[in-house]
Write an enzyme that holds these catalytic residues in place. Structure first.
Site, PDB file in Angstrom:
ATOM      1  N   LYS A   1      12.836 -14.635  -1.459  1.00  0.00           N
ATOM      2  CA  LYS A   1      12.796 -16.089  -1.658  1.00  0.00           C
ATOM      3  C   LYS A   1      14.047 -16.547  -2.409  1.00  0.00           C
ATOM      4  O   LYS A   1      14.787 -15.758  -2.961  1.00  0.00           O
ATOM      5  CB  LYS A   1      11.560 -16.514  -2.461  1.00  0.00           C
ATOM      6  CG  LYS A   1      10.233 -16.064  -1.884  1.00  0.00           C
ATOM      7  CD  LYS A   1       9.913 -16.706  -0.564  1.00  0.00           C
ATOM      8  CE  LYS A   1       8.592 -16.146  -0.031  1.00  0.00           C
ATOM      9  NZ  LYS A   1       8.430 -16.323   1.366  1.00  0.00           N
TER      10      LYS A   1
ATOM     11  N   SER B   1       9.973 -16.757   6.712  1.00  0.00           N
ATOM     12  CA  SER B   1       9.953 -17.673   5.567  1.00  0.00           C
ATOM     13  C   SER B   1      11.335 -18.061   5.050  1.00  0.00           C
ATOM     14  O   SER B   1      11.456 -19.057   4.350  1.00  0.00           O
ATOM     15  CB  SER B   1       9.127 -17.090   4.423  1.00  0.00           C
ATOM     16  OG  SER B   1       9.805 -16.024   3.818  1.00  0.00           O
TER      17      SER B   1
END
Length: 175
Positions: A82, A39
């Site tokens: 993230k 990701s």
């Protein structure tokens, strides 16, 4: 025998103090994390080992584009890595072209690997309150992040720390 006992007690006390200092340092100042999944490609790869700064974000504000590690709200054993996009007090929206708008101004950034195909919950403005952050993975079409109702808004209390350094496979300063 008294000197031996005194020396042994002193040595045990010394090791106990070292253990306490290491414990406090590793739990409240720094820590580590391993990237699991794609990701954050191309910035981070699966298996990268990160050094986290667990202290400064507690006494200063996090910045846009900081990479953070946070606990998934519904499972305390799951962590995500993230990038912060939206800050407390801001409104975040992602349009049909995959562009990010912060307070109705286009966000200039180049971290996304590709154009986002799904704005998720950010198709409508997401208003962040105090202590709330909107995060995205750099591999936008292969990331479960704030666009997903399962992850949603990240609260400061969920944040473990900001990624400061990638140790493996190559050392790279991240902040």
């Amino acid at each position: 025998m008294k000197n031996f006992t005194k020396s042994l007690i002193g040595l045990l006390l010394y090791f106990f103090l070292i253990f306490v200092c290491v414990y406090l340092f590793s739990h409240y100042v720094t820590g580590g994390s391993i990237v699991d999944g794609p990701s954050m490609n191309d910035t981070l790869q699966d298996g990268d080992r990160l050094v986290l700064n667990k202290f400064t974000y507690r006494v200063t504000d996090l910045d846009r584009f900081d990479i953070i590690v946070f606990k998934y709200a519904y499972d305390t054993d799951t962590y995500y890595v993230k990038r912060i996009i939206g800050l407390p007090g801001e409104s975040v929206r992602i349009d049909e072209q995959g562009q990010i708008w912060i307070n109705d101004e286009l966000l200039e950034e180049n971290y996304g690997k590709e154009t986002m195909e799904d704005p998720g919950i950010a198709a409508e403005p997401v208003n962040l309150r105090a202590g709330e952050y909107f995060v995205l993975g750099d591999n936008r079409n292969n990331s479960i992040d704030s666009r997903s109702p399962d992850v949603g808004i990240v609260r400061k209390s969920q944040i473990l720390g900001s990624a400061w350094l990638r140790l493996y496979p190559h050392i790279k300063l991240l902040h």
